[in-house]
Motif scaffolding. Structure first.
Motif, mmCIF file in Angstrom:
data_model
loop_
_atom_site.group_PDB
_atom_site.id
_atom_site.type_symbol
_atom_site.label_atom_id
_atom_site.label_comp_id
_atom_site.label_asym_id
_atom_site.label_seq_id
_atom_site.Cartn_x
_atom_site.Cartn_y
_atom_site.Cartn_z
ATOM 1 N N UNK A 8 -47.643 26.372 20.337
ATOM 2 C CA UNK A 8 -46.185 26.447 20.282
ATOM 3 C C UNK A 8 -45.635 25.434 19.289
ATOM 4 N N UNK A 9 -44.409 25.680 18.872
ATOM 5 C CA UNK A 9 -43.758 24.784 17.915
ATOM 6 C C UNK A 9 -43.420 23.437 18.549
ATOM 7 N N UNK A 10 -43.508 22.399 17.751
ATOM 8 C CA UNK A 10 -43.107 21.057 18.139
ATOM 9 C C UNK A 10 -41.856 20.735 17.340
ATOM 10 N N UNK A 11 -40.742 20.571 18.039
ATOM 11 C CA UNK A 11 -39.478 20.272 17.382
ATOM 12 C C UNK A 11 -39.413 18.779 17.092
ATOM 13 N N UNK A 12 -39.089 18.445 15.841
ATOM 14 C CA UNK A 12 -39.089 17.038 15.438
ATOM 15 C C UNK A 12 -37.865 16.700 14.608
ATOM 16 N N UNK A 13 -37.615 15.402 14.508
ATOM 17 C CA UNK A 13 -36.591 14.882 13.606
ATOM 18 C C UNK A 13 -37.190 13.739 12.801
ATOM 19 N N UNK A 14 -36.523 13.438 11.702
ATOM 20 C CA UNK A 14 -36.866 12.295 10.853
ATOM 21 C C UNK A 14 -35.700 11.318 10.929
ATOM 22 N N UNK A 15 -36.007 10.040 11.169
ATOM 23 C CA UNK A 15 -35.000 8.985 11.109
ATOM 24 C C UNK A 15 -35.466 8.028 10.014
ATOM 25 N N UNK A 62 -46.952 24.351 13.003
ATOM 26 C CA UNK A 62 -46.412 24.194 14.347
ATOM 27 C C UNK A 62 -45.281 23.166 14.442
ATOM 28 N N UNK A 63 -44.936 22.501 13.319
ATOM 29 C CA UNK A 63 -43.820 21.554 13.335
ATOM 30 C C UNK A 63 -42.540 22.242 12.877
ATOM 31 N N UNK A 64 -41.476 22.038 13.630
ATOM 32 C CA UNK A 64 -40.168 22.581 13.289
ATOM 33 C C UNK A 64 -39.205 21.405 13.121
ATOM 34 N N UNK A 65 -38.759 21.177 11.890
ATOM 35 C CA UNK A 65 -37.848 20.067 11.601
ATOM 36 C C UNK A 65 -36.434 20.461 11.990
ATOM 37 N N UNK A 98 -39.184 16.846 20.599
ATOM 38 C CA UNK A 98 -40.506 16.489 21.112
ATOM 39 C C UNK A 98 -41.194 15.399 20.302
ATOM 40 N N UNK A 99 -40.712 15.164 19.058
ATOM 41 C CA UNK A 99 -41.368 14.203 18.177
ATOM 42 C C UNK A 99 -40.341 13.603 17.226
ATOM 43 N N UNK A 100 -40.428 12.288 17.052
ATOM 44 C CA UNK A 100 -39.578 11.588 16.082
ATOM 45 C C UNK A 100 -40.471 10.889 15.068
#
Length: 99
Positions: free
Chosen positions: A2-9, A28-31, A51-53
């Motif tokens: 499944x996709x892992x929803x992430x952001x960039x700071x 699998x990464x969704x920005x 789910x990930x930063x």
């Protein structure tokens, strides 16, 4: 997988672009967004599940580690920094990895 929803700071535009380009190559990464400071990221996280930063340490207004300490239930975090002296503090805060 499944996709892992992430952001960039990240406050440096070039570093944010490099991270964004790498993320786009991982199927699998969704920005979900890129934020130039932790305050903007905090506002986004109030209403959005992540789910990930990918988190820089040296940010304007609120530093990366201080930001991380404000999150009651932080997602997985990958620290993006050249400053190795933050490794121990990061692992004490359950940081997943470093880039």
């Amino acid at each position: 997988m499944s996709n892992v929803t992430c952001i960039i700071v990240e406050d440096e535009p070039l570093a944010a672009k490099v991270l964004s380009d790498y993320i786009s190559q991982v199927p699998f990464l969704k920005l979900a967004g890129t934020f130039k400071d932790a305050i903007l990221a905090t506002e986004y996280l109030r209403d959005n599940a992540i789910e990930l930063i990918f988190l820089d340490i040296h940010l304007p207004k609120l530093k990366g580690m201080a930001f991380l300490k404000t999150l009651p239930h932080p997602p997985a975090v990958i620290i993006t920094t050249a400053y190795h002296q933050y490794a121990v503090e990061g692992f004490n805060l359950n940081v997943t990895d470093y880039l």
